[in-house]
Design an enzyme around this catalytic site. Structure first.
Site, PDB file in Angstrom:
ATOM      1  CE1 TYR A 167      -3.349   2.971   0.444  1.00 54.14           C
ATOM      2  CE2 TYR A 167      -1.960   3.381   2.515  1.00 54.14           C
ATOM      3  CZ  TYR A 167      -3.002   3.791   1.443  1.00 54.14           C
ATOM      4  OH  TYR A 167      -3.623   4.766   1.830  1.00 54.14           O
ATOM      5  CE  LYS A 171      -3.128   5.946  -1.308  1.00 56.21           C
ATOM      6  NZ  LYS A 171      -4.124   6.692  -2.452  1.00 56.21           N
TER       7      LYS A 171
END
Length: 270
Positions: A167, A171
Protein backbone atom coordinates in the site's frame (compact mmCIF):
# COMPACT_ATOMS: atom_id res chain seq x y z
CA UNK A 1 -31.89 26.66 -12.98
CA UNK A 2 -28.83 28.74 -12.06
CA UNK A 3 -26.04 27.13 -10.08
CA UNK A 4 -25.93 27.63 -6.33
CA UNK A 5 -22.59 29.29 -5.60
CA UNK A 6 -20.61 28.11 -2.63
CA UNK A 7 -21.02 29.24 0.92
CA UNK A 8 -17.42 28.12 1.34
CA UNK A 9 -14.64 30.68 1.37
CA UNK A 10 -12.83 30.96 -1.94
CA UNK A 11 -14.64 28.12 -3.65
CA UNK A 12 -16.47 30.24 -6.26
CA UNK A 13 -13.06 31.34 -7.55
CA UNK A 14 -12.08 27.66 -7.70
CA UNK A 15 -15.05 26.94 -9.95
CA UNK A 16 -14.32 29.95 -12.12
CA UNK A 17 -10.73 28.83 -12.48
CA UNK A 18 -11.29 25.17 -13.36
CA UNK A 19 -15.02 24.68 -14.04
CA UNK A 20 -17.64 24.08 -15.08
CA UNK A 21 -17.48 20.36 -14.25
CA UNK A 22 -15.41 18.03 -12.07
CA UNK A 23 -14.93 14.28 -12.10
CA UNK A 24 -14.53 12.57 -8.73
CA UNK A 25 -13.49 8.94 -8.41
CA UNK A 26 -14.21 7.03 -5.23
CA UNK A 27 -17.21 9.31 -4.77
CA UNK A 28 -19.50 6.83 -3.02
CA UNK A 29 -17.75 7.07 0.36
CA UNK A 30 -15.11 8.73 2.49
CA UNK A 31 -12.78 11.30 1.00
CA UNK A 32 -14.27 11.13 -2.48
CA UNK A 33 -17.76 11.77 -1.14
CA UNK A 34 -16.48 14.74 0.88
CA UNK A 35 -14.85 16.20 -2.23
CA UNK A 36 -18.09 15.78 -4.17
CA UNK A 37 -20.09 17.63 -1.53
CA UNK A 38 -17.63 20.52 -1.34
CA UNK A 39 -17.43 20.86 -5.11
CA UNK A 40 -21.21 20.80 -5.46
CA UNK A 41 -21.35 23.52 -2.83
CA UNK A 42 -18.96 25.48 -5.04
CA UNK A 43 -21.25 25.18 -8.06
CA UNK A 44 -19.37 22.51 -10.03
CA UNK A 45 -21.36 20.09 -12.13
CA UNK A 46 -20.19 16.61 -11.14
CA UNK A 47 -19.44 13.25 -12.69
CA UNK A 48 -19.32 10.73 -9.85
CA UNK A 49 -17.39 7.49 -10.30
CA UNK A 50 -17.28 4.42 -8.02
CA UNK A 51 -18.36 0.79 -8.00
CA UNK A 52 -21.59 1.22 -6.02
CA UNK A 53 -24.15 2.66 -8.39
CA UNK A 54 -26.93 2.92 -5.80
CA UNK A 55 -24.77 4.92 -3.40
CA UNK A 56 -23.66 7.19 -6.25
CA UNK A 57 -27.24 7.75 -7.39
CA UNK A 58 -28.31 8.70 -3.86
CA UNK A 59 -25.42 11.17 -3.58
CA UNK A 60 -26.13 12.67 -7.00
CA UNK A 61 -29.79 13.17 -6.06
CA UNK A 62 -28.78 14.84 -2.78
CA UNK A 63 -26.36 17.21 -4.49
CA UNK A 64 -28.75 18.12 -7.29
CA UNK A 65 -31.47 18.85 -4.75
CA UNK A 66 -29.36 21.01 -2.45
CA UNK A 67 -27.13 22.84 -4.90
CA UNK A 68 -28.94 22.89 -8.25
CA UNK A 69 -25.96 21.36 -10.05
CA UNK A 70 -25.90 18.61 -12.65
CA UNK A 71 -24.77 15.36 -11.04
CA UNK A 72 -24.11 12.33 -13.24
CA UNK A 73 -23.21 8.81 -12.21
CA UNK A 74 -20.73 6.40 -13.80
CA UNK A 75 -20.55 3.07 -11.98
CA UNK A 76 -17.18 1.44 -12.69
CA UNK A 77 -14.71 -0.95 -11.10
CA UNK A 78 -11.41 0.86 -11.60
CA UNK A 79 -9.40 -2.32 -11.13
CA UNK A 80 -10.63 -3.24 -14.63
CA UNK A 81 -8.74 -1.33 -17.31
CA UNK A 82 -11.60 -1.64 -19.79
CA UNK A 83 -14.00 0.00 -17.35
CA UNK A 84 -11.49 2.82 -16.82
CA UNK A 85 -11.40 3.33 -20.59
CA UNK A 86 -15.21 3.39 -20.58
CA UNK A 87 -15.14 6.22 -18.03
CA UNK A 88 -12.71 8.16 -20.21
CA UNK A 89 -14.87 7.65 -23.29
CA UNK A 90 -18.12 8.53 -21.51
CA UNK A 91 -16.73 11.87 -20.34
CA UNK A 92 -15.24 12.95 -23.65
CA UNK A 93 -18.13 15.29 -24.44
CA UNK A 94 -18.13 17.04 -21.07
CA UNK A 95 -16.19 20.20 -20.24
CA UNK A 96 -14.47 18.71 -17.22
CA UNK A 97 -11.86 21.02 -15.73
CA UNK A 98 -11.06 19.29 -12.45
CA UNK A 99 -10.07 15.68 -11.74
CA UNK A 100 -10.21 14.40 -8.16
CA UNK A 101 -8.64 10.93 -8.16
CA UNK A 102 -9.83 9.79 -4.74
CA UNK A 103 -10.51 6.13 -5.51
CA UNK A 104 -8.19 3.73 -3.75
CA UNK A 105 -7.88 1.23 -0.96
CA UNK A 106 -5.28 -0.35 1.26
CA UNK A 107 -4.20 -3.69 2.67
CA UNK A 108 -2.32 -4.44 5.84
CA UNK A 109 -0.29 -7.18 7.46
CA UNK A 110 2.87 -8.94 6.31
CA UNK A 111 3.10 -8.82 2.52
CA UNK A 112 3.89 -12.53 2.17
CA UNK A 113 0.79 -13.43 4.17
CA UNK A 114 -1.53 -11.35 2.01
CA UNK A 115 -3.71 -12.46 -0.87
CA UNK A 116 -1.73 -11.82 -4.06
CA UNK A 117 -4.79 -11.05 -6.17
CA UNK A 118 -5.93 -8.43 -3.67
CA UNK A 119 -2.47 -6.86 -3.68
CA UNK A 120 -2.35 -6.76 -7.49
CA UNK A 121 -5.89 -5.36 -7.66
CA UNK A 122 -4.83 -2.59 -5.29
CA UNK A 123 -2.00 -1.69 -7.65
CA UNK A 124 -4.51 -1.59 -10.51
CA UNK A 125 -6.80 0.81 -8.64
CA UNK A 126 -4.26 2.97 -6.81
CA UNK A 127 -1.73 3.23 -9.65
CA UNK A 128 -2.84 1.92 -13.04
CA UNK A 129 -6.34 3.42 -13.10
CA UNK A 130 -5.03 6.66 -11.63
CA UNK A 131 -2.38 6.84 -14.36
CA UNK A 132 -4.95 6.11 -17.08
CA UNK A 133 -7.36 8.81 -15.94
CA UNK A 134 -4.64 11.34 -15.19
CA UNK A 135 -3.13 10.84 -18.65
CA UNK A 136 -6.55 11.26 -20.31
CA UNK A 137 -7.61 14.35 -18.41
CA UNK A 138 -4.19 16.01 -18.37
CA UNK A 139 -4.23 15.93 -22.18
CA UNK A 140 -7.72 17.40 -22.24
CA UNK A 141 -6.77 20.10 -19.76
CA UNK A 142 -3.70 21.09 -21.78
CA UNK A 143 -5.90 21.40 -24.87
CA UNK A 144 -8.43 23.61 -23.05
CA UNK A 145 -5.62 25.69 -21.51
CA UNK A 146 -6.60 25.18 -17.88
CA UNK A 147 -7.43 22.46 -15.38
CA UNK A 148 -6.73 20.99 -11.97
CA UNK A 149 -5.74 17.51 -10.79
CA UNK A 150 -5.77 16.25 -7.21
CA UNK A 151 -4.05 12.90 -6.62
CA UNK A 152 -4.42 11.20 -3.25
CA UNK A 153 -1.04 10.45 -1.76
CA UNK A 154 -0.57 9.62 1.94
CA UNK A 155 1.70 10.07 4.93
CA UNK A 156 2.95 6.54 4.17
CA UNK A 157 4.20 7.61 0.71
CA UNK A 158 7.47 9.03 2.00
CA UNK A 159 9.11 5.85 3.34
CA UNK A 160 8.64 2.10 3.36
CA UNK A 161 6.02 0.91 5.84
CA UNK A 162 6.23 -2.59 7.33
CA UNK A 163 2.82 -4.29 7.50
CA UNK A 164 1.56 -1.99 4.75
CA UNK A 165 4.48 -2.37 2.35
CA UNK A 166 2.54 -2.67 -0.90
CA UNK A 167 0.00 0.00 0.00
CA UNK A 168 2.78 2.44 0.91
CA UNK A 169 4.51 1.62 -2.38
CA UNK A 170 1.37 2.50 -4.35
CA UNK A 171 1.16 5.84 -2.57
CA UNK A 172 4.85 6.52 -3.23
CA UNK A 173 4.02 6.11 -6.92
CA UNK A 174 1.16 8.61 -6.63
CA UNK A 175 3.32 11.12 -4.76
CA UNK A 176 6.16 10.93 -7.28
CA UNK A 177 3.80 11.13 -10.25
CA UNK A 178 2.10 14.22 -8.83
CA UNK A 179 5.41 15.98 -8.17
CA UNK A 180 6.62 15.34 -11.72
CA UNK A 181 3.34 16.36 -13.33
CA UNK A 182 3.16 19.51 -11.24
CA UNK A 183 6.38 20.66 -12.91
CA UNK A 184 5.44 19.40 -16.39
CA UNK A 185 1.96 20.86 -16.61
CA UNK A 186 2.05 24.19 -14.78
CA UNK A 187 3.23 26.08 -17.89
CA UNK A 188 0.12 24.75 -19.67
CA UNK A 189 -2.24 26.21 -17.08
CA UNK A 190 -2.82 22.88 -15.33
CA UNK A 191 -2.38 22.64 -11.55
CA UNK A 192 -1.45 19.29 -9.99
CA UNK A 193 -1.58 18.60 -6.27
CA UNK A 194 -0.54 15.61 -4.16
CA UNK A 195 -2.75 15.39 -1.07
CA UNK A 196 -1.01 13.39 1.65
CA UNK A 197 -3.25 12.96 4.70
CA UNK A 198 -2.53 10.93 7.79
CA UNK A 199 -5.10 8.55 9.31
CA UNK A 200 -8.64 9.35 8.15
CA UNK A 201 -11.84 8.33 9.90
CA UNK A 202 -13.65 6.68 7.02
CA UNK A 203 -14.45 3.23 5.66
CA UNK A 204 -10.84 2.87 4.50
CA UNK A 205 -9.62 1.44 7.80
CA UNK A 206 -12.22 -1.30 7.90
CA UNK A 207 -11.45 -2.45 4.36
CA UNK A 208 -7.71 -2.35 5.05
CA UNK A 209 -8.14 -4.23 8.35
CA UNK A 210 -6.65 -1.31 10.28
CA UNK A 211 -7.92 0.05 13.60
CA UNK A 212 -8.06 3.82 13.15
CA UNK A 213 -9.33 5.28 16.42
CA UNK A 214 -8.27 8.89 15.85
CA UNK A 215 -7.67 10.90 12.74
CA UNK A 216 -8.92 13.51 10.37
CA UNK A 217 -12.38 13.59 8.86
CA UNK A 218 -12.81 13.18 5.11
CA UNK A 219 -14.06 16.76 5.00
CA UNK A 220 -10.80 17.97 6.62
CA UNK A 221 -8.94 16.35 3.73
CA UNK A 222 -11.23 17.72 1.02
CA UNK A 223 -11.20 21.27 2.37
CA UNK A 224 -7.44 21.35 2.93
CA UNK A 225 -6.74 19.90 -0.50
CA UNK A 226 -9.00 22.26 -2.42
CA UNK A 227 -7.52 25.22 -0.56
CA UNK A 228 -3.98 24.15 -1.55
CA UNK A 229 -4.72 23.38 -5.21
CA UNK A 230 -2.86 25.81 -7.43
CA UNK A 231 -0.74 27.01 -4.50
CA UNK A 232 1.40 24.03 -3.56
CA UNK A 233 2.82 20.77 -4.92
CA UNK A 234 2.01 18.69 -1.84
CA UNK A 235 -0.38 19.34 1.02
CA UNK A 236 -0.70 17.48 4.29
CA UNK A 237 -4.27 18.42 5.10
CA UNK A 238 -5.30 18.69 8.72
CA UNK A 239 -3.43 19.17 11.97
CA UNK A 240 -2.73 15.46 12.54
CA UNK A 241 -1.01 14.96 9.18
CA UNK A 242 1.21 17.98 9.80
CA UNK A 243 2.02 16.86 13.36
CA UNK A 244 2.95 13.34 12.25
CA UNK A 245 5.14 14.66 9.45
CA UNK A 246 6.86 17.03 11.86
CA UNK A 247 7.66 14.10 14.13
CA UNK A 248 8.97 11.93 11.31
CA UNK A 249 10.90 14.53 9.29
CA UNK A 250 14.02 14.76 11.51
CA UNK A 251 14.55 10.99 11.34
CA UNK A 252 16.74 9.39 8.68
CA UNK A 253 14.76 7.26 6.24
CA UNK A 254 15.55 3.94 8.04
CA UNK A 255 14.34 5.57 11.25
CA UNK A 256 11.08 6.59 9.59
CA UNK A 257 10.62 3.05 8.33
CA UNK A 258 11.15 1.71 11.85
CA UNK A 259 8.77 4.26 13.38
CA UNK A 260 6.04 3.68 10.82
CA UNK A 261 6.40 -0.05 11.33
CA UNK A 262 5.68 0.42 15.03
CA UNK A 263 2.67 2.62 14.27
CA UNK A 264 1.32 0.12 11.77
CA UNK A 265 1.85 -2.78 14.17
CA UNK A 266 -0.38 -1.03 16.67
CA UNK A 267 -3.03 -0.31 14.04
CA UNK A 268 -3.11 -3.87 12.71
CA UNK A 269 -2.83 -5.90 15.92
CA UNK A 270 -5.46 -8.62 15.77
Amino acid sequence: MPHSRARFGTRPRLCDRYGPAALVTGASDGIGRAFARRLAEAGFDLILVARREVALAELAHELRSHHAIDGQVLAADLSDGEQVRRVAKATAGHDVGLLIAAAGYGTSGPFIDGDLEAELSMIDVNCRALAQLTHTFARRFVERGRGGIVLMSSLVAFQGVPRAANYAATKAYVQTLAEGLHAELRSHGVDVLASAPGPVLSGFGQRAAMRITSGQTPDDVAVGSLHALGRRTTVRPGFLAKALETGLKPLPRPGRVLMMGKVMAGMTAR
